[in-house]
Structure formats: C-alpha cells, structure tokens
Design a protein around this motif. Structure first.
Motif, PDB file in Angstrom:
ATOM      1  N   GLU A  99     -18.055  28.447  -2.105  1.00 33.17           N
ATOM      2  CA  GLU A  99     -18.951  29.270  -1.275  1.00 33.17           C
ATOM      3  C   GLU A  99     -20.406  28.863  -1.463  1.00 33.17           C
ATOM      4  O   GLU A  99     -21.183  28.836  -0.512  1.00 33.17           O
ATOM      5  N   ALA A 114     -21.222  25.268  -0.004  1.00 37.98           N
ATOM      6  CA  ALA A 114     -21.263  25.131   1.463  1.00 37.98           C
ATOM      7  C   ALA A 114     -22.697  25.015   1.982  1.00 37.98           C
ATOM      8  O   ALA A 114     -22.959  24.345   2.983  1.00 37.98           O
ATOM      9  N   GLU A 133     -19.779  29.723  11.232  1.00 39.39           N
ATOM     10  CA  GLU A 133     -19.632  28.269  11.385  1.00 39.39           C
ATOM     11  C   GLU A 133     -20.881  27.756  12.101  1.00 39.39           C
ATOM     12  O   GLU A 133     -21.239  28.252  13.174  1.00 39.39           O
ATOM     13  N   VAL A 159     -21.140  27.620   7.121  1.00 40.74           N
ATOM     14  CA  VAL A 159     -20.357  26.405   6.852  1.00 40.74           C
ATOM     15  C   VAL A 159     -20.560  25.449   8.022  1.00 40.74           C
ATOM     16  O   VAL A 159     -20.424  25.835   9.188  1.00 40.74           O
ATOM     17  N   SER A 173     -19.920  22.538  10.664  1.00 40.91           N
ATOM     18  CA  SER A 173     -18.777  21.922  11.358  1.00 40.91           C
ATOM     19  C   SER A 173     -19.306  20.966  12.404  1.00 40.91           C
ATOM     20  O   SER A 173     -20.398  21.170  12.954  1.00 40.91           O
ATOM     21  N   ALA A 217     -15.448  18.424   9.136  1.00 41.30           N
ATOM     22  CA  ALA A 217     -15.923  19.105   7.916  1.00 41.30           C
ATOM     23  C   ALA A 217     -16.331  18.012   6.941  1.00 41.30           C
ATOM     24  O   ALA A 217     -15.690  16.967   6.865  1.00 41.30           O
ATOM     25  N   ASP A 257     -15.376  23.123   2.083  1.00 44.15           N
ATOM     26  CA  ASP A 257     -15.925  23.852   3.238  1.00 44.15           C
ATOM     27  C   ASP A 257     -14.788  24.433   4.085  1.00 44.15           C
ATOM     28  O   ASP A 257     -14.888  25.553   4.608  1.00 44.15           O
ATOM     29  N   VAL A 259     -13.531  27.541   2.487  1.00 43.56           N
ATOM     30  CA  VAL A 259     -14.410  28.704   2.684  1.00 43.56           C
ATOM     31  C   VAL A 259     -14.150  29.323   4.066  1.00 43.56           C
ATOM     32  O   VAL A 259     -14.087  30.547   4.212  1.00 43.56           O
ATOM     33  N   VAL A 260     -13.976  28.474   5.073  1.00 44.85           N
ATOM     34  CA  VAL A 260     -13.727  28.989   6.427  1.00 44.85           C
ATOM     35  C   VAL A 260     -12.434  29.807   6.457  1.00 44.85           C
ATOM     36  O   VAL A 260     -12.395  30.928   6.975  1.00 44.85           O
TER      37      VAL A 260
END
Ligand code: 3HC
Ligand code: NAI
Length: 704
Positions: free
Chosen positions: A277, A280, A444, A471, A473, A628, A633, A636-637
């Motif tokens: 976490e 990220a 995201e 995070v 993307s 990613a 990461d 975390v998502v």
C-alpha cells in the motif's frame, strides 16, 4: 564512525528526559531498543534525576516494532526484555504520549509507571492486522490495566481508541491540556514527585479474574469476524491462558505464540499488504516533479459516482462545483451529497457545523459549465459512453483555464480517445474511483499516452489529500481491476455453463475469504450492466468466446438482481440477503441441453483453482504489458477494490506463495478444453519454468 543513538538522555531539575528520535514514526529498531536500555541504566546511576519522562520527537510516539525487521533473525536486546528493563527501574518513568501509540509503542508505555496523553493521541495494539499478536507483554499487561474483556476487544480487533476512551478504560493515567509531550510529561512527573508516589508496575498487579462465559462469548465473536485468520484467536487464547499463570510464565507463552505467528503465511501476506500500500505511491519517474496546486475541484455528472467523489472531496477540505444536465438532476445530486455528509456526521467523522458549512459555502451544484473556468481539476463522471464523454471533454477544453487537470472516471473506456477530444491531451488523465466513492479507498490513476508527468503527480497528490490509495495503471480495457474481474468472472461463468451452480461457485469463492461470490456481487450491482456490455460487444465478439447465456436469460426475464427482488438469488423480507432460487437448477439444466453441454461435477477445490488461475493469469499479462508497474500494485487494487482477503496478500502474492509452476500447470490443463480463454501468460510461463516469482526484485522491505 558510529551512528548517533536515536535515543537522547538529558537531565535537568531532578528530571531525566529520555527522547526517542527515529523518524518517520519512531519505530523500535535495534538501535532504539539498545538506546532505551542504555538510558534506563543511565537513569539508575544519575544522581541528579529522581524521575524520568519518556517521550518522542516528531509526529508520533513510538508507532510499534520496526516491521521491516520482521522475518529476519532478531537482534538483541529483544523488545520484551527492553520493556522489562524499563518497568524494573527503581526511579519512576512517565511515558508522555502523542500521535499514534501503536503495538510495541503501547507495550513500552505499559512498561512505564505512569502514562499521560496529549490531546489527539490515539492508541492501540494493531498486531493482529499484521498476522501477529502483541509480543512484548501486551497480552499480559493490558488486561491488568483495563480488565479482561476490554483487553480482548482491543487486541483481537486491533482497533485504535482515542485518549479520552483510554482514560476511561484506565489505559492512561492522565490527559494533558498541553500539546507538547515533553512539557506534558514534565508536569506529570512534577506532580508524581510532589506526591512521592512509588512506581506502579503492571506486572505486579494481580491478574484479573476470567469470566469463563464471557470469554466463551468473545471466542465465538472473534472466530466469526476472523474468518480464515489465525492470529485473532491465538491472541485471545494467549491473553486468557496467561492470566492463569505467574506473570513470567504468561510472558513466556506470549513469546512462543508470537514466534509461532511470525512463521505463518498469514503474517507474510499481511505485512506484504502493508508495504504494498505504501509502495504504490512511490513513482521513480516523478521524483522532483511538482504537482499542480489543487484546491478547487469541478465534477461533471452528479450520479452515484459524482456524488460520492464530491462528498469525499468536501470532507478533504476542497471547494467543489458540480455540473449536472438540468436543475432537477443538480438538486438531486446536492441532496445525495448532503445525505452522505450527514452519514459522516452520524458516524462521528465530521461535526455538524462543518458539514453544513461545506454544503452552503464550498459546494455548489449548477447546470452551466461556466463556473468550471475557475477550477484546478475536473473529474468527469457522466454516463459510460465514449461519445457522451468526448462531448463533455470538448466542452471542458473550451471552458477550463490552461493548466487545469481534466480527469475521467471511466470504468473501461480508452482514456487516449477521450484525451483526443481535447486540444490538450497532456492535461488529461483517468481517475477511476470505486463505488461508494466516499467510502472506498482505492483510486486507479490511469496514465494515458500523452499525460504530462506533473498531471500524474497531481493525481497522486489528490489521492493523498482525499485519503485514498492511488495505484497507477496504464490504458487498457478495464485498467487493472476491472480487467482482472472480467477474467475471473468469465472463469466462473464457464463453470456454471459446464455444470456448477452459481451458489456452489459463490460458496467456493467465499470459502477463499472473499466477502461475496461473483453472483452475489452481480445481484448487488445489477445484472443489466453486464448485459448491456455483452450486447454492445456482440457484433465484434470472437466466435470462440463462450457467452454466459444464462445471465442473458435472467435479464431478459426481468431478473436484474436485488433491485428487482430476483436475480441469481431471491430477495424478500424473510431473506433480505438473498436465498437460492429453486428454479435455477431447472433453468440451467434446460439451457445446457439446448447448448449441447453435458454437465460435469466440480469440487470446491476445482472451482477455486480455476477462479484464482484466471485472476493470476490476467494479472501476469497486465504486469507483462506494463499496465501495472509492479505485482504489488495489482495486489493493492484487488485488496481495496474487489474484496480479496487481505490475509492472503493479494493475487500476485498468493500466486508466488502457492507456486507459479502449479498454477501454470493448472492453466495448461484447463487450456486443453478451452484454448481460447485459457491462454497462458508468457511471463507466467517463463517465471514458472525458471522458478521465479511475480514480485519485484527483493529489497529490504520486500523481504518480509
Ligand atoms: N515499522 C517500520 N516502518 C514503519 C512502521 C513500522 N512499524 N510504521 C510506519 N512505517 C513507515 C512506513 O512504511 C512509511 O515508510 P515510507 O515513507 O518509506 O513509505 C513511513 O513509516 C510513514 O508511514 P505512513 O505512510 O503509514 O504514515 P502515516 O502517517 O499515514 O501513518 C502510522 C503512520 C499510523 C504509524 C502507520 O504507519 C501505521 O499504522 N504503522 C504501523 C503500526 C503498527 O502496525 N505497529 C505495530 C507493529 S507490530 C509490533 O509492534 C509488534 C510488537 O508487539 C512486538
Ligand atoms: P449515473 O448514471 O449514476 O450518473 C451519471 C450522471 O451524469 C447522471 O446524474 C446524469 O444526469 C449525468 N450526466 C450525463 N450527461 C451529462 C452531461 N453531459 N453533463 C452533466 N451531467 C451529465 O452513473 P455512475 O454510476 O455515477 O457512473 C458515472 C461514471 O463513473 C461512468 O463512466 C461509470 O462507468 C463510472 N464508474 C462507475 C462506478 C459505479 O460503480 N457506479 C464505479 C467506477 C466508475
């Protein structure tokens, strides 16, 4: 040259000041533990000092053991010994608390002879959230300070309490009015000196009596909330067992339980999640890039998402202008936001005056785009249609000032195509919030082809400001989370087509630790959404793709999920959470006959293997394509947006822990039946062959 100790000692006017200065959170590293032991020894021989104040520099008192040392051989002095040394001091020690006093930090405070907290201090023993239990006397001293039930509650939940509650429980002796911990500690020390009070040692307090019935009830409660986790129940047992033993024996069994838990996959997964976490937010390419200032936020579209985003931004102290299509929709949005803020007031997260000031002074719902000329960042949250969104972005391009960040909350659409509708694609980015946006912490951050680095930095700054976990993307259909969801949902649909019942799939997924199975989630979200997507994609669908015809049939017969009282499950007053529909088996059997499918039996393990393999395989593709940047990461998502059980660390961590070779072998086996869906990720195949892992190369923190 030796490093200066992070523990400073200084005495003045009869009082010794022991100050810990180990930024950022004064974690109990080996150097801090040694420094504390040395300070207590110095106190004993310090003829000028009759009492000591233990306090910390910086933003917080000790926030716990140094988590980055976990999984490595312990370096002496170990923490329980440091606490014992502190407690054994013949001169009293006052712990002056501020910030977040957590884990080993609270255990140090419990070893002191008096605790005073400054306003705003919070405290707790969060070890179970890391798959551990308090390992420096917390399970033994806390019940002696606050009683058995309060100790069980705090330790098995890991929750934090504020200073007022701590005073009520007897966890602290005094609340200071001072905000400076050193001054608060000094005042308390002078009071104690004046009273001539001897040190009060919690280890010498007789163990409180254990009420067997109450413990039994707690055990049932903890077993239920812990689900698959072992640490909370082990913590409860350790508290209770210790209270029946002499203090030293209670400590010994706590140590044993702590070292046992240190070896568990649960501990490794939870600590992986903790660092994932925080990692990220680390973006090497953004080092030295300044975020653009963001104070005024614009939102276009005040439906489910626009309202949640607005409430979240207002709570974060931002000024919000929301644009809707017409007056009625604007009024509806304003009312919805008001309700969310009221909810925050009821939950004690916001005071009533601030909530009403937010609605009247820093929020406006309008029907014209003109006021957006003043905002620093706009988030578009209108219907999920490329044409509608492009039209909105053309308007924003006309209206917004140069340098304003233009963001879309799209779930699936191509952010490059949306950016292409403007003359300033460098200012456009995806900000994919999750529903309900005022509650869900995941964001995201979808970086498009032409997004400028300072726009990405601004998005991370916004996430931080709003208390979200951002995070990053890249652009693809569904980004990280929804793309993976589509993969594991498809695997589930294939299971149902081939003979499993949706109820069996849901149960198998819940048994993995998810709060709900895919069909329960579908009913909750509404089955019409997936139906509309399938209809839209039908003309371009690859003929090899298997369609979940049963899902289409449900929708076509008016069964849209919870909102119609009927979806995969039946919902009524007797079963508001849903119960299996007796007609489902018959409907599925008829459909399989129509499709020429001979149904098969699937075991729970087989269902779980397919569900997880689909998730991991898609995650590996996402990593391989650079959508990613790192496996953590992706974890975390899934942890924060899709209910992945935290104590399994996320799908990528889970895959590494399970063994990539066995997952790759499963996928090859499944591919023998359906080579179109089960295309093994080249990265996964390579790592499985090499004995590698999906995790990034190991550094200090990753080694946990
Ligand atoms: N050990 C090592 N590093 C820690 C740490 C710890 N206990 N707690 C925080 N950090 C690090 C973080 O990794 C982060 O590092 P980074 O800047 O390199 O990413 C930095 O400190 C700041 O942390 P946050 O970003 O989380 O800062 P916040 O201000 O948002 O939160 C906090 C501060 C509330 C203290 C939060 O960090 C937290 O909850 N920390 C964990 C506390 C905890 O679980 N303590 C118990 C440890 S187990 C234990 O004590 C065992 C004992 O019983 C024997
Ligand atoms: P919604 O249908 O609840 O709200 C859309 C709102 O936009 C409506 O109030 C509508 O009046 C308004 N609107 C439409 N065109 C407009 C225009 N030109 N100008 C101003 N307002 C306009 O939809 P929802 O669920 O809030 O979704 C919005 C976006 O967020 C979609 O892109 C969706 O994919 C995405 N999203 C949705 C999530 C969810 O769970 N609902 C989760 C994450 C993203």
């Amino acid at each position: 040259m030796t490093e200066p100790s992070p523990v400073r000692y200084h005495s003045e006017g009869g009082i010794a000041f022991i100050e810990i200065d180990n930024p950022p959170v004064n974690a109990l590293s080996a150097a801090v533990r040694q420094g504390l032991s040395d300070a207590v020894a110095r106190l004993a021989g310090d003829a000028d000092a009759r009492i000591a104040v233990l306090f910390c520099a910086g933003r917080t008192f000790i926030a716990g053991a140094d988590i980055s040392e976990f999984g490595k051989p312990p370096v002496p002095p170990i923490l329980p010994d440091v606490v014992a040394t502190l407690e054994a001091s013949v001169k009293p020690i006052v712990a002056a608390l501020h910030g977040t006093v957590l884990g080993g930090g609270l255990e140090i405070a419990l070893g002191a002879h008096c605790r005073v907290a400054v306003p705003g201090t919070r405290m707790g023993l969060p070890e179970v959230t890391l798959g551990l239990l308090p390992g420096a006397g917390g399970t033994q001293r806390l019940p002696r300070a606050v009683g058995v039930e309060a100790a069980i509650d705090l330790i098995t939940s890991g929750r934090q309490i504020d200073a007022r509650k701590a005073l009520d429980l007897g966890l602290v002796d005094a609340l200071a009015e001072e905000t400076d911990p050193r001054a608060a500690g000094e005042a308390e020390a002078r009071r104690l000196l004046a009273e001539g009070r001897a040190p009060r040692r919690l280890s010498g307090v007789p163990a409180p009596a254990v009420d067997a019935d109450a413990v039994h009830a707690w055990r049932a409660k903890v077993a239920k909330s812990a689900r698959g986790q072992i640490a909370p129940l082990r913590a409860l047992d350790t508290i209770v067992a210790g209270l029946g033993l002499p203090f030293a024996d209670g400590m010994a069994q706590e140590r044993q339980a702590f070292t046992d838990l240190m070896q568990t996959p649960e501990r490794a997964a939870l600590i992986h999640a903790f660092f994932a976490e925080r990692r990220a937010a680390q973006q090497d390419d953004l080092a030295g890039v300044d975020a653009r200032p963001i104070r005024r936020l614009g939102i276009v579209g005040g439906g489910t998402m626009g309202q949640g985003i607005a409430a979240s931004a207002l709570t974060a102290g931002m000024d919000v202008t929301l644009v809707e299509r017409d007056e009625a929709s604007a009024a509806k949005a304003a009312a919805g936001i008001g309700k969310m803020l009221d909810g925050a007031v009821k939950r004690g997260k916001l005071d009533a005056d601030t909530a009403s000031r937010m609605q009247s002074q820093v929020f406006r719902a309008v029907t014209s785009y003109d006021p957006l000329a003043q905002v620093d960042l706009v988030i578009e949250a209108v219907f999920e249609s490329l044409e509608v969104k492009q039209e909105v972005f053309r308007t924003l391009d006309r209206v917004c000032r140069p340098g304003a960040v233009l963001a879309t909350n799209t779930s699936y659409l191509d952010v490059d195509l949306i950016a292409g509708a403007t003359t300033r694609p460098q200012d456009v980015i995806g900000l994919h919030f999750f529903s309900p946006a005022n509650v869900m912490r995941l964001l995201e951050i979808v970086v498009a082809g032409k997004t400028a680095p300072d726009v990405t930095a601004t998005a991370f700054a916004l996430a931080k400001k709003m208390g979200k976990i951002g995070v990053r993307s890249g652009v693809c259909d569904g980004f990280i989370g929804n793309r993976m969801m589509l993969a594991y949902r498809t695997a589930a649909d294939h299971l149902v087509l081939d003979g499993a019942s949706p109820y069996q799939v849901d149960q198998a997924v819940v048994a993995l630790g998810f709060p709900m199975g895919p069909y329960q989630v579908g009913d909750l979200a509404g089955l019409d959404i997936g139906y509309a997507t399938r209809q839209r994609k039908a003309p371009t669908r690859d003929p090899r793709e298997r369609v979940p015809v049963f899902a289409d049939r449900l929708v076509e017969s008016g069964r849209l999920g919870r909102k119609t009282g009927r979806g995969y499950y039946l919902y009524d007053d007797a079963s508001p959470q849903g119960r299996p529909d007796p007609e489902m088996d018959g409907m599925l059997a008829g459909l399989r006959t129509d499709l020429g499918i001979t149904p098969r039996d699937f075991s729970t393990e087989e269902i779980q293997a397919r569900y997880m393999a689909a998730m991991v395989n898609e995650g590996a593709k996402i990593l391989d394509e650079g959508i990613a940047a790192r496996a953590s990461d992706i974890d975390v998502v899934l942890l924060h947006g899709y209910g992945f059980p935290r104590w399994k660390g996320g799908p990528m961590h889970w895959a590494d822990a399970t063994g990539l070779d066995s997952i790759a072998a499963d996928i090859r086996r499944f591919a023998a039946e359906d080579p179109y869906f089960w295309q093994l990720s080249p990265l996964l195949a390579r790592l499985a062959a090499q004995g590698g892992t999906l995790a990034e190369p190991k550094t200090g923190k990753d080694a946990a």
